[in-house]
Structures are given as structure tokens and as C-alpha cells.
Write an enzyme that holds these catalytic residues in place. Structure first.
Site, PDB file in Angstrom:
ATOM      1  N   HIS A  19      45.059  46.575  39.104  1.00  0.00           N
ATOM      2  CA  HIS A  19      44.444  45.375  39.713  1.00  0.00           C
ATOM      3  C   HIS A  19      45.521  44.615  40.478  1.00  0.00           C
ATOM      4  O   HIS A  19      46.363  43.944  39.886  1.00  0.00           O
ATOM      5  CB  HIS A  19      43.833  44.466  38.637  1.00  0.00           C
ATOM      6  CG  HIS A  19      43.095  43.283  39.211  1.00  0.00           C
ATOM      7  ND1 HIS A  19      41.783  43.011  38.893  1.00  0.00           N
ATOM      8  CD2 HIS A  19      43.474  42.311  40.070  1.00  0.00           C
ATOM      9  CE1 HIS A  19      41.402  41.920  39.539  1.00  0.00           C
ATOM     10  NE2 HIS A  19      42.419  41.467  40.259  1.00  0.00           N
ATOM     11  N   HIS A  21      46.565  42.336  44.274  1.00  0.00           N
ATOM     12  CA  HIS A  21      46.264  41.709  45.574  1.00  0.00           C
ATOM     13  C   HIS A  21      47.500  41.814  46.457  1.00  0.00           C
ATOM     14  O   HIS A  21      48.584  41.381  46.048  1.00  0.00           O
ATOM     15  CB  HIS A  21      45.932  40.233  45.390  1.00  0.00           C
ATOM     16  CG  HIS A  21      44.751  39.998  44.494  1.00  0.00           C
ATOM     17  ND1 HIS A  21      43.466  39.892  44.960  1.00  0.00           N
ATOM     18  CD2 HIS A  21      44.670  39.882  43.142  1.00  0.00           C
ATOM     19  CE1 HIS A  21      42.638  39.704  43.942  1.00  0.00           C
ATOM     20  NE2 HIS A  21      43.342  39.691  42.823  1.00  0.00           N
ATOM     21  N   LYS A 112      34.212  46.369  43.879  1.00  0.00           N
ATOM     22  CA  LYS A 112      34.526  45.139  43.163  1.00  0.00           C
ATOM     23  C   LYS A 112      33.385  44.141  43.262  1.00  0.00           C
ATOM     24  O   LYS A 112      32.909  43.843  44.359  1.00  0.00           O
ATOM     25  CB  LYS A 112      35.813  44.529  43.749  1.00  0.00           C
ATOM     26  CG  LYS A 112      36.243  43.219  43.127  1.00  0.00           C
ATOM     27  CD  LYS A 112      36.796  43.375  41.707  1.00  0.00           C
ATOM     28  CE  LYS A 112      36.986  42.043  41.004  1.00  0.00           C
ATOM     29  NZ  LYS A 112      38.332  41.556  40.996  1.00  0.00           N
ATOM     30  N   HIS A 149      34.831  40.809  38.261  1.00  0.00           N
ATOM     31  CA  HIS A 149      35.452  39.504  37.962  1.00  0.00           C
ATOM     32  C   HIS A 149      34.460  38.814  37.027  1.00  0.00           C
ATOM     33  O   HIS A 149      33.422  38.322  37.470  1.00  0.00           O
ATOM     34  CB  HIS A 149      35.694  38.686  39.234  1.00  0.00           C
ATOM     35  CG  HIS A 149      36.381  37.391  38.924  1.00  0.00           C
ATOM     36  ND1 HIS A 149      37.704  37.154  39.229  1.00  0.00           N
ATOM     37  CD2 HIS A 149      35.953  36.276  38.264  1.00  0.00           C
ATOM     38  CE1 HIS A 149      38.046  35.952  38.786  1.00  0.00           C
ATOM     39  NE2 HIS A 149      36.994  35.397  38.198  1.00  0.00           N
ATOM     40  N   HIS A 187      41.021  41.674  34.236  1.00  0.00           N
ATOM     41  CA  HIS A 187      41.870  40.588  33.738  1.00  0.00           C
ATOM     42  C   HIS A 187      41.216  39.784  32.623  1.00  0.00           C
ATOM     43  O   HIS A 187      40.950  38.593  32.771  1.00  0.00           O
ATOM     44  CB  HIS A 187      42.341  39.669  34.879  1.00  0.00           C
ATOM     45  CG  HIS A 187      41.299  39.340  35.927  1.00  0.00           C
ATOM     46  ND1 HIS A 187      40.061  38.844  35.624  1.00  0.00           N
ATOM     47  CD2 HIS A 187      41.350  39.426  37.278  1.00  0.00           C
ATOM     48  CE1 HIS A 187      39.385  38.645  36.740  1.00  0.00           C
ATOM     49  NE2 HIS A 187      40.153  39.000  37.759  1.00  0.00           N
ATOM     50  N   ASP A 260      47.021  41.806  38.334  1.00  0.00           N
ATOM     51  CA  ASP A 260      46.395  40.700  39.057  1.00  0.00           C
ATOM     52  C   ASP A 260      47.451  39.839  39.752  1.00  0.00           C
ATOM     53  O   ASP A 260      47.288  38.630  39.877  1.00  0.00           O
ATOM     54  CB  ASP A 260      45.511  39.846  38.141  1.00  0.00           C
ATOM     55  CG  ASP A 260      44.576  38.947  38.951  1.00  0.00           C
ATOM     56  OD1 ASP A 260      44.379  39.211  40.145  1.00  0.00           O
ATOM     57  OD2 ASP A 260      44.073  37.964  38.377  1.00  0.00           O
TER      58      ASP A 260
END
Ligand code: NCD
Ligand code: ZN
Length: 359
Positions: A19, A21, A112, A149, A187, A260
Site C-alpha cells: 500500500h 502513494h 481500490k 479504505h 491500513h 501507506d
């Protein structure tokens, strides 16, 4: 005889980050090499300002990421074989055809689900799950995982309860309706999530961040408000942190690594309305090693970071290895993020493990 001497060095199969970004443009160029130095592969989140919703966008985004690792660490070539594992962002309009095309692309490994409004760049996310039932049906058929999420967006729900309420009101019914859909609850931050995933079928897994293993919600307010400790889902109370540590160090393959790491400029964090996200890509494995060491469970780190996630995603195990030594060092006060800068987690403070090699 019991050997009480501490482990001072560990070598692991090279880990993957499930995970991550990395943003885009100049910011991407700054952050991708940090991940590529530590991890062989990473699941790339699609929540750009203009989200990645089509196979073509994912192909272009993948090329941009690959281009940013070609010139790092010229001598050892560390990180140059980094593989971005692409994902698509589900919207109310995602069709079953898009899922079939995603699977056929060979580069897209998951979709996602951002409930609309839940977090950074989620406003184009799904407003009502029924809108994507055909897409979920296709995902169930093709075996491509749904990444969730897991927070409700109702502002009436207390921010510390949003994960638990999501599990009860959205995730449980979803799994009943799509019983063989592969799902990763991303997460996770609560004992409720640990319990739910532990008791769910093997098609349900979860990622855990280093920061949720190391910190509880008191650290958001230690001596004043700490914007660099604000992320979503928000840090929870100590009992929840302990439940996460227990899950991560249990050897249960349903729990695996996802940093994350979510870079935002210093200005965007230190603001009257600061962005959610912590930057941990720079020292991710050092932070995880510390969390496992604190729990006296370094022997469980390799499964969590290098084996279980790949297995869940149906990927081959990595062949390289990394070594971490028990050796303290000071995290830089800031790092470049394009033309601006980013404050990494623990800026100016000590890390107690050091990544010494990646070969
Ligand atoms: C993430 C981001 O900034 O993209 N922020 C965060 O606090 N984790 C989004 C997310 O994963 O929620
Ligand atoms: Zn994220």
C-alpha cells in the site's frame, strides 16, 4: 540454555509494500527511489488528483514510475529492478468491462474502493456500493482483489469509530453478497478490524502500517498539535495499537505489510486544515524492524513483510534479500519533494535499525 543476547542483524527476503502513494510529476521523482531502495514491488494507490480509472492511465502512470528509478544508485543498481503493481480507482461508473480489461492488462493487480469523501482525493470515489455491483461481480469472477479504505464517511460518526462502523455496516454485508471476492482491508487501526479479519475466510486479508504499530493517538497531541502525526485512518488508543502488534507478529498470513506512506508538502501538512498522511517510505523497513523488535518478534518479520502479501496476491516470492542492523541513526529534518520539501516521520529523531544492504 536460553540465549538472551539480542539479535543485532537480520537478513530477509526482499520485502514488498502492499500500500503506497507516490503522487506524480516532480514529487513522484523524489519519493519513488526511497521505496525502490527497500522494496522489490509496491502496490501503487490510484488516488491522484485525476484518479487512475482506466487501463491506459495505469499504463502511463506505470511508465512514469519506472522512469524515475532508472537513474538511482548507479553503482550498485539498487532499486533499478523495482516493479510497480498498478491499481485502478473504483468510481460509480466502473463497469465489468473495465475489470476484464484490467485483468487482461497483466499490470493491474487490484481495484481500490474509496468511499466518496473518506480521505485524500476520494471525492470521485464510490457513493453507493450498489453502483458497482457488476464490477464487483466481475472482480469475484476474475479473482482480482478489492482493496478497501475501511471508514464510513458520515460526519456524525465519531472519527475514532469510523473503521468499526464501516466493518459492521458495509464490509460484513459486502462479503455476504460476494462470498468469494478477495478483499484487503487496508491500513487497519483497531482491534475490531483484527478480530474481523482473523475470523473471516481466507479470501479476506489486511495490511498494517509501521506508524500504526509504533504510535497511538496520544502522539497526535504530545506537547501540542502534531500535524505530521495526522493520517487516515487516524491513530487510535493504545489497546488498539497493541492488538495490531499482536496481529502483525502472530505469523497469521492474513496480515501483511503496507506502509501507506503518503507524502504531502510541509506546507500542506503544517496548515490550518492540514492534509492526512505520513511519509515513511524513506525508512519503512527500519521502522517495521523496530516495531517487531519491541515485541520480541523479529523472527516473524520476514513472513509479514516478504511472504504473506505476495502469496495473497498470487505473486512469486522475491529472490533478492535485504539486511538490517541494530544501529541508530538520525532521520533527516526534511527531504526534497519536487521543488518543495517533506517532513518524514521522526524527522530529526533516532531510528534504531539501519538498512545496510539490498542485494
Ligand atoms: C492518504 C493520502 O494522502 O493519499 N492519506 C493518509 O492519511 N493515509 C490516503 C489514504 O490512504 O487514506
Ligand atoms: Zn493510503
Amino acid at each position: 540454555m536460553i540465549n538472551n543476547s539480542p539479535t543485532n542483524s537480520i537478513t530477509l527476503i526482499q520485502p514488498d509494500d502492499f500500500h503506497l502513494h507516490v503522487r506524480e510529476g516532480d514529487a513522484l521523482k523524489s519519493v519513488v527511489p526511497d521505496t525502490a531502495r527497500q522494496f522489490a514491488r509496491a502496490i501503487i494507490m490510484p488516488n491522484l488528483a485525476d484518479p487512475i480509472t482506466t487501463v491506459e492511465q495505469a499504463q502511463n502512470y506505470r511508465e512514469e514510475i519506472l522512469a524515475s528509478v532508472t537513474d538511482i544508485d548507479e553503482d550498485s543498481k539498487n532499486g533499478t529492478d523495482f516493479e510497480p503493481l498498478m491499481t485502478l480507482y473504483l468510481t460509480d461508473k466502473t463497469t465489468a468491462e473495465t475489470i476484464v480489461a484490467a485483468k487482461a492488462s497483466g499490470i493491474i493487480h487490484a481495484l481500490k474502493l474509496y468511499p466518496a469523501g473518506a480521505t485524500t482525493n476520494s471525492d470521485k470515489g464510490v457513493t453507493n456500493l450498489e453502483n458497482i455491483y457488476p464490477a464487483l461481480e466481475a472482480m469475484q469472477e476474475t479473482g482480482i482483489p478489492l482493496l478497501v479504505h475501511g471508514e464510513v464517511t458520515d460526519p456524525e460518526i465519531d472519527i475514532f469509530d469510523r473503521e468499526r462502523v464501516f466493518i459492521e455496516t458495509i464490509l460484513e454485508p459486502l462479503i455476504k453478497r460476494f462470498p468469494t471476492l478477495k478483499v484487503v482491508l487496508e491500513h487497519i487501526t483497531t482491534s475490531d478490524a483484527v478480530e474481523f479479519v482473523t475470523n473471516a475466510p481466507d479470501t479476506i486479508a489486511a495490511t498494517i502500517t509501521a506508524h500504526h504499530l509504533l504510535m497511538n493517538r496520544n502522539t497526535i497531541f504530545a506537547g501540542g498539535i502534531r500535524p505530521h502525526h495526522y493520517c487516515l485512518p487516524i491513530l487510535k488508543r493504545e489497546t488498539h495499537r497493541q492488538a495490531l502488534v499482536k496481529a502483525a507478529t502472530s505469523g497469521n498470513p492474513k496480515f501483511f505489510l503496507g506502509t501507506d506512506s503518503a507524502p504531502h508538502t510541509q506546507g500542506a501538512k503544517e496548515s490550518a486544515c492540514g492534509c492526512a498522511g505520513m511519509y515513511t517510505a524513506y525508512h519503512a523497513m527500519e521502522l517495521y524492524a523496530e516495531a517487531f523488535d519491541n515485541a520480541d518478534a523479529l523472527d516473524k518479520l520476514e513472513g509479514f513483510s516478504s511472504i504473506f502479501g505476495a502469496k495473497f496476491y498470487g505473486l512469486p516470492q522475491n529472490t533478492n534479500s535485504i539486511t538490517l542492523n541494530r544501529e541508530s541513526w538520525q532521520v533527516p529534518a526534511n527531504l526534497p519533494l519536487g521543488k518543495e520539501q517533506i517532513i518524514p516521520l521522526r524527522a530529526g529523531e533516532q531510528c534504531h535499525w539501519t538498512l545496510v544492504s539490498n542485494d
